[in-house]
Design a protein around this motif. Sequence first.
Motif, short mmCIF file in Angstrom:
data_model
loop_
_atom_site.label_atom_id
_atom_site.label_comp_id
_atom_site.label_asym_id
_atom_site.label_seq_id
_atom_site.Cartn_x
_atom_site.Cartn_y
_atom_site.Cartn_z
N GLY A 19 1.07 -1.19 0.28
CA GLY A 19 0.03 -0.06 -0.06
C GLY A 19 0.82 1.17 -0.20
O GLY A 19 0.60 2.07 -0.76
N TYR A 20 1.93 1.33 0.76
CA TYR A 20 2.84 2.53 0.80
C TYR A 20 3.42 2.62 -0.36
O TYR A 20 3.55 3.75 -0.90
CB TYR A 20 3.92 2.15 1.93
CG TYR A 20 4.61 3.40 2.11
CD1 TYR A 20 4.00 4.59 2.71
CD2 TYR A 20 6.12 3.56 1.83
CE1 TYR A 20 5.03 5.56 2.94
CE2 TYR A 20 6.87 4.51 2.21
CZ TYR A 20 6.35 5.60 2.46
OH TYR A 20 6.94 6.67 2.77
N LEU A 21 3.96 1.61 -1.13
CA LEU A 21 4.45 1.87 -2.47
C LEU A 21 3.77 2.39 -3.80
O LEU A 21 4.04 3.20 -4.34
CB LEU A 21 5.24 0.44 -2.98
CG LEU A 21 6.40 0.14 -2.17
CD1 LEU A 21 7.31 -1.34 -2.55
CD2 LEU A 21 7.58 1.10 -2.24
N ALA A 22 2.32 1.87 -3.32
CA ALA A 22 1.48 2.29 -4.48
C ALA A 22 1.23 3.89 -3.97
O ALA A 22 0.84 4.50 -5.23
CB ALA A 22 0.31 1.40 -4.18
N TYR A 23 1.16 4.21 -2.92
CA TYR A 23 0.81 5.77 -2.45
C TYR A 23 1.93 6.40 -3.18
O TYR A 23 1.77 7.62 -3.76
CB TYR A 23 0.68 5.69 -1.03
CG TYR A 23 0.89 6.94 -0.50
CD1 TYR A 23 -0.25 8.11 -0.71
CD2 TYR A 23 2.04 7.54 0.10
CE1 TYR A 23 -0.15 9.43 -0.29
CE2 TYR A 23 2.06 8.83 0.58
CZ TYR A 23 1.29 9.72 0.32
OH TYR A 23 1.21 10.93 0.71
N LEU A 24 3.14 6.02 -2.92
CA LEU A 24 4.42 6.70 -3.43
C LEU A 24 4.42 6.89 -4.86
O LEU A 24 4.77 7.91 -5.64
CB LEU A 24 5.57 5.91 -2.94
CG LEU A 24 6.08 6.20 -1.53
CD1 LEU A 24 7.35 5.39 -1.03
CD2 LEU A 24 6.46 7.91 -1.01
N SER A 25 3.89 6.03 -5.33
CA SER A 25 4.03 5.80 -7.10
C SER A 25 2.87 6.73 -7.43
O SER A 25 3.17 7.46 -8.56
CB SER A 25 3.77 4.48 -7.71
OG SER A 25 3.24 3.54 -7.22
N VAL A 26 1.74 6.68 -6.97
CA VAL A 26 0.50 7.56 -7.16
C VAL A 26 1.04 9.10 -7.07
O VAL A 26 0.85 10.00 -7.82
CB VAL A 26 -0.62 7.23 -6.80
CG1 VAL A 26 -1.66 8.38 -6.84
CG2 VAL A 26 -1.18 5.92 -7.21
N THR A 27 1.65 9.28 -6.01
CA THR A 27 2.13 10.57 -5.73
C THR A 27 3.07 11.38 -6.94
O THR A 27 2.98 12.43 -6.99
CB THR A 27 2.66 10.99 -4.36
OG1 THR A 27 3.56 10.13 -4.09
CG2 THR A 27 1.32 10.79 -3.23
#
Length: 57
Positions: A19-27
Amino acid sequence: MKGNTILAIAVCVACFLIGYLAYLSVTEIVGFVFDNTSACERSLQDCTQQRSNTNFR
């Protein structure tokens, strides 16, 4: 029983990291797209300010 607890903790940590990696990539993607759009496309106020500045030159 102890093996199930360790497995549950490992699954929780793995889900958090995904989830954290997905958040970083979206930002990063949103930041890249936002930086590459012109000010007139982002807000009406920026566009009107630019037009009023160019009229005075």
